[in-house]
Scaffold this active site. Sequence first.
Site, PDB file in Angstrom:
ATOM      1  N   HIS A  12      -1.976   4.577 -17.910  1.00 33.87           N
ATOM      2  CA  HIS A  12      -0.869   5.487 -18.250  1.00 33.87           C
ATOM      3  C   HIS A  12      -1.436   6.858 -18.568  1.00 33.87           C
ATOM      4  CE1 HIS A  12       3.184   6.062 -20.572  1.00 33.87           C
ATOM      5  NE2 HIS A  12       2.808   7.175 -19.968  1.00 33.87           N
ATOM      6  N   HIS A  14      -0.872  10.955 -16.943  1.00 38.88           N
ATOM      7  CA  HIS A  14      -0.237  11.862 -15.972  1.00 38.88           C
ATOM      8  C   HIS A  14      -1.298  12.867 -15.553  1.00 38.88           C
ATOM      9  CE1 HIS A  14       3.852  10.420 -16.988  1.00 38.88           C
ATOM     10  NE2 HIS A  14       3.260  10.136 -18.143  1.00 38.88           N
ATOM     11  N   HIS A 192       8.810   4.631 -17.332  1.00 38.65           N
ATOM     12  CA  HIS A 192       8.812   4.983 -18.745  1.00 38.65           C
ATOM     13  C   HIS A 192      10.135   4.502 -19.319  1.00 38.65           C
ATOM     14  CE1 HIS A 192       5.526   7.507 -17.585  1.00 38.65           C
ATOM     15  NE2 HIS A 192       5.419   8.085 -18.767  1.00 38.65           N
ATOM     16  N   GLU A 195      10.535   4.818 -25.109  1.00 40.64           N
ATOM     17  CA  GLU A 195       9.723   5.685 -25.974  1.00 40.64           C
ATOM     18  C   GLU A 195      10.709   6.436 -26.864  1.00 40.64           C
ATOM     19  OE1 GLU A 195       7.558   9.099 -24.337  1.00 40.64           O
ATOM     20  OE2 GLU A 195       6.078   8.968 -25.956  1.00 40.64           O
ATOM     21  N   ASP A 273      -1.740   9.066 -21.846  1.00 39.18           N
ATOM     22  CA  ASP A 273      -0.527   9.787 -21.439  1.00 39.18           C
ATOM     23  C   ASP A 273      -0.805  11.211 -20.935  1.00 39.18           C
ATOM     24  OD1 ASP A 273       2.143   9.729 -20.885  1.00 39.18           O
ATOM     25  OD2 ASP A 273       2.842   9.685 -22.946  1.00 39.18           O
ATOM     26  N   ASP A 274      -0.963  12.163 -21.853  1.00 36.15           N
ATOM     27  CA  ASP A 274      -1.173  13.571 -21.469  1.00 36.15           C
ATOM     28  C   ASP A 274      -2.363  14.111 -22.263  1.00 36.15           C
ATOM     29  OD1 ASP A 274       1.275  14.127 -19.738  1.00 36.15           O
ATOM     30  OD2 ASP A 274       2.153  13.204 -21.512  1.00 36.15           O
TER      31      ASP A 274
HETATM   32  N1  HPA Z   1       6.969  10.950 -20.999  1.00 37.20           N
HETATM   33  C1  HPA Z   1       7.790  11.168 -19.974  1.00 37.20           C
HETATM   34  N2  HPA Z   1       7.456  11.925 -18.957  1.00 37.20           N
HETATM   35  C2  HPA Z   1       6.243  12.471 -18.936  1.00 37.20           C
HETATM   36  C3  HPA Z   1       5.363  12.285 -19.959  1.00 37.20           C
HETATM   37  C4  HPA Z   1       5.743  11.470 -21.040  1.00 37.20           C
HETATM   38  O1  HPA Z   1       5.007  11.243 -21.999  1.00 37.20           O
HETATM   39  N3  HPA Z   1       4.240  12.963 -19.651  1.00 37.20           N
HETATM   40  C5  HPA Z   1       4.458  13.535 -18.471  1.00 37.20           C
HETATM   41  N4  HPA Z   1       5.680  13.253 -18.020  1.00 37.20           N
HETATM   42 ZN    ZN Z   2       3.813   8.969 -19.780  1.00 43.22          ZN
END
Ligand code: HPA
Ligand code: ZN
Length: 326
Positions: A12, A14, A192, A195, A273-274
């Site tokens: 996970h 991006h 996703h 969250e 994630d990011d």
């Molecule tokens: N959530 C949803 N979309 C996303 C995320 C995230 O954490 N990061 C990049 N696109």
């Molecule tokens: Zn994500």
Amino acid sequence: MDLMALPKAELHVHLEGTLEPDMLLALAGKNQVRVPYANREEVLAAYRFGSLDAFLKLYYAGMAVLRTVEDFTTLTEAYFDKVAGQGVKHAELFFDPQAHQEKGLGFVQILEGIEEGCRRAKVRHGISSLLIPCILRHLDPEAALRLVDEMLPHKDRFVAVGLDSSEQGRPPSLFAKAFQRVRDAGLRTVAHAGEEGPPEYIRQAIDLLGVSRIDHGVRILEDSELTKRVARAEIPLTVCPVCNVRLGVFGSLERHNLPRLIEAGLAVTLHSDDPAYIQFYIGDNYVACAQRLGIQEGALRTIARRSFTASFLPEAERERLSDLVP
Ligand code: HPA
Ligand code: ZN
């Protein structure tokens, strides 16, 4: 145990979320894209978001600096150079083709750029990778169908399709038709869900999109029946603890529900994630979960093994890699 060196798979992340401030500034200069930052400190200072939507605004603005096929190669290569030092043996990269369309970059060009970065990572670090283009759920379902039709002729170059971007008010059900086409083509799906959105979105992702994994899914504990079902079915939840905190899903890492997810018997894995936006890569997440959330070594080994078995690699490769975990 050295949690940084512990072999693990990143499931996970991006790709656009790995754009480090220094690279953002360098690409802005090279491509003559105006950004409101003069230096690294100003970029990092701007990265103080408190919600998913506040983050996404910066995230889409940041990726405007990615203009050429080579930019995607540079970005991908730099990501792998970074995580080679954090125990990553395999990664499944999300990317957002629709976010680059208005710059005139087509799906195949983006794919080519990323693939070259992946090839270099394999040669340089022995890290394998698979790609997962994602549908932006803030755009309309018709746009999702157009993207799927653009991508499917190249379906041997990616392994699954994901669903990301703003969750609130954008239920997975809106995208059932697009994901049906993906599955009819023999590809896997992920989404996703849960969250910021309710457990109902997790249920829809499973029942209507046919997902093999849920990305995040931390709100599942609000629904005990669904929790039992997902635990029993061993559907992996790719949890990103530090990113959750930075997006305001939990007040602090100490208050993250990861220990309760584990206790409920859910098949959790840990991810970043990011990472460039939170300055926490996957190994950093493992370390933080051990130090600040009290997750025990045994549980972290299980999670690391599961990161390989939950991957979309062929079975023999999943087994080989999970056996690397001591
Ligand atoms: N959530 C949803 N979309 C996303 C995320 C995230 O954490 N990061 C990049 N696109
Ligand atoms: Zn994500």
